[in-house]
Scaffold this active site. Sequence first.
Site, mmCIF file in Angstrom:
data_model
loop_
_atom_site.group_PDB
_atom_site.id
_atom_site.type_symbol
_atom_site.label_atom_id
_atom_site.label_comp_id
_atom_site.label_asym_id
_atom_site.label_seq_id
_atom_site.Cartn_x
_atom_site.Cartn_y
_atom_site.Cartn_z
ATOM 1 N N ILE A 12 0.838 -1.210 0.000
ATOM 2 C CA ILE A 12 0.000 0.000 0.000
ATOM 3 C C ILE A 12 0.871 1.258 0.000
ATOM 4 C CG2 ILE A 12 -1.881 1.215 1.198
ATOM 5 C CD1 ILE A 12 -2.630 -1.585 2.427
ATOM 6 N N ASP A 31 12.095 1.971 5.343
ATOM 7 C CA ASP A 31 11.580 0.599 5.340
ATOM 8 C C ASP A 31 12.753 -0.328 5.659
ATOM 9 O OD1 ASP A 31 10.463 -2.000 4.417
ATOM 10 O OD2 ASP A 31 8.866 -0.750 3.586
ATOM 11 N N PHE A 78 2.754 3.253 7.556
ATOM 12 C CA PHE A 78 2.313 1.967 7.014
ATOM 13 C C PHE A 78 3.063 0.797 7.648
ATOM 14 C CE2 PHE A 78 1.905 4.915 3.366
ATOM 15 C CZ PHE A 78 0.595 4.686 3.001
ATOM 16 N N SER A 122 -7.201 -1.020 10.261
ATOM 17 C CA SER A 122 -7.849 -2.085 9.496
ATOM 18 C C SER A 122 -9.275 -2.302 9.979
ATOM 19 C CB SER A 122 -7.032 -3.360 9.713
ATOM 20 O OG SER A 122 -7.731 -4.484 9.274
ATOM 21 N N ALA A 123 -10.124 -2.777 9.063
ATOM 22 C CA ALA A 123 -11.496 -3.148 9.428
ATOM 23 C C ALA A 123 -11.505 -4.260 10.472
ATOM 24 C CB ALA A 123 -12.242 -3.607 8.183
ATOM 25 N N TYR A 147 -2.335 -9.871 15.423
ATOM 26 C CA TYR A 147 -2.183 -8.786 14.453
ATOM 27 C C TYR A 147 -3.292 -7.748 14.640
ATOM 28 C CZ TYR A 147 -3.062 -6.196 10.206
ATOM 29 O OH TYR A 147 -3.339 -5.172 9.337
ATOM 30 N N LYS A 151 -3.386 -3.448 15.868
ATOM 31 C CA LYS A 151 -4.073 -2.299 15.254
ATOM 32 C C LYS A 151 -4.992 -1.630 16.286
ATOM 33 C CE LYS A 151 -2.191 -2.622 11.346
ATOM 34 N NZ LYS A 151 -1.216 -1.643 10.966
ATOM 35 N N ASN A 196 -2.275 -15.879 2.102
ATOM 36 C CA ASN A 196 -3.430 -16.049 2.998
ATOM 37 C C ASN A 196 -4.666 -15.422 2.398
ATOM 38 O OD1 ASN A 196 -2.005 -17.126 5.336
ATOM 39 N ND2 ASN A 196 -1.003 -15.122 5.367
ATOM 40 N N ARG A 299 -13.040 -21.084 7.575
ATOM 41 C CA ARG A 299 -11.727 -20.798 8.180
ATOM 42 C C ARG A 299 -11.969 -20.229 9.574
ATOM 43 N NH1 ARG A 299 -7.876 -16.648 4.925
ATOM 44 N NH2 ARG A 299 -9.578 -15.240 5.462
HETATM 45 P P1 NAD Z 1 3.438 -4.657 3.453
HETATM 46 O O1 NAD Z 1 3.982 -5.765 4.275
HETATM 47 O O2 NAD Z 1 3.467 -4.814 1.981
HETATM 48 O O3 NAD Z 1 4.147 -3.269 3.830
HETATM 49 C C1 NAD Z 1 4.610 -2.993 5.119
HETATM 50 C C2 NAD Z 1 6.044 -2.534 4.999
HETATM 51 O O4 NAD Z 1 6.544 -2.237 6.321
HETATM 52 C C3 NAD Z 1 6.966 -3.599 4.415
HETATM 53 O O5 NAD Z 1 7.648 -3.057 3.296
HETATM 54 C C4 NAD Z 1 7.929 -3.944 5.548
HETATM 55 O O6 NAD Z 1 9.201 -4.266 5.062
HETATM 56 C C5 NAD Z 1 7.898 -2.684 6.394
HETATM 57 N N1 NAD Z 1 8.195 -2.870 7.827
HETATM 58 C C6 NAD Z 1 7.635 -3.761 8.690
HETATM 59 N N2 NAD Z 1 8.152 -3.612 9.925
HETATM 60 C C7 NAD Z 1 9.038 -2.586 9.854
HETATM 61 C C8 NAD Z 1 9.904 -1.962 10.796
HETATM 62 N N3 NAD Z 1 9.968 -2.373 12.065
HETATM 63 N N4 NAD Z 1 10.689 -0.944 10.380
HETATM 64 C C9 NAD Z 1 10.650 -0.516 9.083
HETATM 65 N N5 NAD Z 1 9.874 -1.088 8.150
HETATM 66 C C10 NAD Z 1 9.084 -2.106 8.523
HETATM 67 O O7 NAD Z 1 1.934 -4.410 3.950
HETATM 68 P P2 NAD Z 1 0.790 -3.541 3.280
HETATM 69 O O8 NAD Z 1 -0.245 -4.475 2.761
HETATM 70 O O9 NAD Z 1 1.389 -2.516 2.394
HETATM 71 O O10 NAD Z 1 0.178 -2.855 4.565
HETATM 72 C C11 NAD Z 1 0.565 -1.560 4.996
HETATM 73 C C12 NAD Z 1 -0.124 -1.260 6.323
HETATM 74 O O11 NAD Z 1 -1.533 -1.368 6.132
HETATM 75 C C13 NAD Z 1 0.223 -2.262 7.425
HETATM 76 O O12 NAD Z 1 0.313 -1.555 8.634
HETATM 77 C C14 NAD Z 1 -0.958 -3.198 7.435
HETATM 78 O O13 NAD Z 1 -1.154 -3.778 8.706
HETATM 79 C C15 NAD Z 1 -2.093 -2.247 7.080
HETATM 80 N N6 NAD Z 1 -3.247 -2.929 6.472
HETATM 81 C C16 NAD Z 1 -3.060 -3.766 5.402
HETATM 82 C C17 NAD Z 1 -4.140 -4.423 4.841
HETATM 83 C C18 NAD Z 1 -3.960 -5.392 3.698
HETATM 84 O O14 NAD Z 1 -4.847 -6.240 3.489
HETATM 85 N N7 NAD Z 1 -2.874 -5.312 2.919
HETATM 86 C C19 NAD Z 1 -5.430 -4.220 5.368
HETATM 87 C C20 NAD Z 1 -5.591 -3.347 6.448
HETATM 88 C C21 NAD Z 1 -4.484 -2.711 6.999
HETATM 89 C C1 WQD Z 2 -11.512 -12.866 1.982
HETATM 90 C C2 WQD Z 2 -12.603 -13.923 1.786
HETATM 91 C C3 WQD Z 2 -12.251 -15.887 3.109
HETATM 92 C C4 WQD Z 2 -8.577 -17.104 1.043
HETATM 93 C C5 WQD Z 2 -7.760 -10.263 5.987
HETATM 94 C C6 WQD Z 2 -7.363 -9.897 7.397
HETATM 95 C C7 WQD Z 2 -7.702 -8.460 7.667
HETATM 96 C C8 WQD Z 2 -7.146 -7.522 6.584
HETATM 97 C C9 WQD Z 2 -7.446 -8.001 5.199
HETATM 98 C C10 WQD Z 2 -5.120 -6.532 7.346
HETATM 99 C C11 WQD Z 2 -13.045 -14.585 3.086
HETATM 100 C C12 WQD Z 2 -12.147 -16.215 1.627
HETATM 101 C C13 WQD Z 2 -9.720 -16.429 1.439
HETATM 102 C C14 WQD Z 2 -8.692 -18.386 0.465
HETATM 103 C C15 WQD Z 2 -11.085 -18.210 0.668
HETATM 104 N N1 WQD Z 2 -5.723 -7.403 6.639
HETATM 105 N N2 WQD Z 2 -10.943 -16.979 1.248
HETATM 106 N N3 WQD Z 2 -9.958 -18.886 0.297
HETATM 107 O O1 WQD Z 2 -10.095 -12.429 5.937
HETATM 108 O O2 WQD Z 2 -11.419 -10.502 4.963
HETATM 109 O O3 WQD Z 2 -9.174 -10.090 5.847
HETATM 110 O O4 WQD Z 2 -7.094 -9.384 5.062
HETATM 111 O O5 WQD Z 2 -5.551 -5.777 8.150
HETATM 112 O O6 WQD Z 2 -7.181 -8.169 8.919
HETATM 113 O O7 WQD Z 2 -8.031 -10.753 8.298
HETATM 114 O O8 WQD Z 2 -9.411 -11.347 3.728
HETATM 115 O O9 WQD Z 2 -8.536 -12.172 1.593
HETATM 116 O O10 WQD Z 2 -8.118 -13.542 3.672
HETATM 117 O O11 WQD Z 2 -10.452 -13.417 2.739
HETATM 118 O O12 WQD Z 2 -12.191 -18.732 0.504
HETATM 119 O O13 WQD Z 2 -7.715 -19.055 0.131
HETATM 120 O O14 WQD Z 2 -12.071 -14.972 0.971
HETATM 121 O O15 WQD Z 2 -12.861 -16.920 3.820
HETATM 122 O O16 WQD Z 2 -14.413 -14.853 2.964
HETATM 123 P P1 WQD Z 2 -10.107 -11.170 5.178
HETATM 124 P P2 WQD Z 2 -9.024 -12.640 2.914
#
Ligand code: NAD
Ligand code: WQD
Length: 339
Positions: A12, A31, A78, A122-123, A147, A151, A196, A299
């Site tokens: 992101i 990073d 992030f 995160s949601a 995790y 948050k 995942n 799951r």
């Molecule tokens: P990402 O893992 O791709 O990016 C996170 C970055 O942080 C990585 O590049 C990692 O190397 C760096 N990092 C981790 N720990 C560190 C540290 N101690 N010092 C410096 N750098 C560090 O993840 P993302 O998907 O880009 O997510 C960004 C943020 O958004 C995260 O905080 C994540 O929890 C949050 N978020 C992600 C999602 C999602 O589904 N991707 C959903 C909700 C919230």
């Molecule tokens: C989406 C849907 C699964 C994988 C997770 C974290 C959440 C946030 C976003 C960071 C669900 C189904 C999934 C698979 C499947 N991250 N599924 N087979 O669970 O909504 O959220 O990522 O903050 O904290 O929990 O996302 O993409 O894992 O799942 O059927 O192999 O797909 O059951 O209905 P989720 P997801």
Amino acid sequence: MKILLTGGAGYIGSHTAVELIKAGHSVVIIDNLINSSEDVIKNIKRITGTEISFYKLDLRDDFSCVFSGHVFDACIHFAGLKAVGESVSLPLRYYNNNLISTLNLIKTLENHNCKNIIFSSSATVYGTPAEIPITEQCPKGTCTNPYGWTKWVIEQILTDLHVSDPSWNIVILRYFNPVGAHQSGLIGESPKGIPNNLMPYITQVASGRLEKLHIFGNDYETPDGTGIRDYIHVVDLAKGHVAALKALKKSSENQTSDDNGLLSVYNLGTGRGYSVLEMVNTFEKVNGLKVPYVIEGRRAGDIGICYSDPSKARRELNWKAEYGLEEMCRDSWNWEKNK
Ligand code: NAD
Ligand code: WQD
């Protein structure tokens, strides 16, 4: 504005760096590359045609050297570990990384008189949501994994910080399910090992790296029985940060005293839910590919339906998601096949 992006080499963060630069801001990235690589920095430069200041540092260490060359208007935080399953087996690693980095970041920003921060939440903090669609007023729930708790706790830390020192301007963004990739195919999500999350699993099945998708449950109370989520294109999500930054800037410029900084929470989602089967069918249709799947049991920790009410962000930030599911599926596949 000059913006410090922690975790800016990640999924992101990298897309947000591109949108910030497009909007005329300059970015500096810290990073430790624990879940990313320096190639991402090169590709942000290729997309934007702009040099980027990058520091390979861990936020838990002393990183004040970064401030000797820059004065920041704001920070977007992030950086963090984000694998839900891994956090269950390695909880201390998650609490240590996510909490210590945030505490150290807040202190360092304060020492350098930068009190404007946007945090990636995160949601997941809603737990099993009390209402659908989920508004920001919906109470925070009980998280099902460490995790999620990191948050939850960081949101609380930022709220307490604002109570103790209201001169901070703080925006908490609760992301729903980010998918997709930049249209150039140069940056996107690179999960390590077996994914995942649903979309990277689908793209790896489509490419033949994985044999078939395992659908976790078809007995939810949804039209086709599979889980419903609010998938949002990562470029839309990135633009949400640009909009939040505007609000932060306005607030800090209008700040007349030490006690009227901003503390706001926004959902960043589309407000539309799609089921797992709708995702698979749309992906197959848009890309002309087959995604074999099997239905399995639910799951652990999953909920049936989760989607946002994003109207607060629309009203107050003048932001809304523009891309639909077809673009999300197209750009996810474009990234996977270019990798
Ligand atoms: P990402 O893992 O791709 O990016 C996170 C970055 O942080 C990585 O590049 C990692 O190397 C760096 N990092 C981790 N720990 C560190 C540290 N101690 N010092 C410096 N750098 C560090 O993840 P993302 O998907 O880009 O997510 C960004 C943020 O958004 C995260 O905080 C994540 O929890 C949050 N978020 C992600 C999602 C999602 O589904 N991707 C959903 C909700 C919230
Ligand atoms: C989406 C849907 C699964 C994988 C997770 C974290 C959440 C946030 C976003 C960071 C669900 C189904 C999934 C698979 C499947 N991250 N599924 N087979 O669970 O909504 O959220 O990522 O903050 O904290 O929990 O996302 O993409 O894992 O799942 O059927 O192999 O797909 O059951 O209905 P989720 P997801």
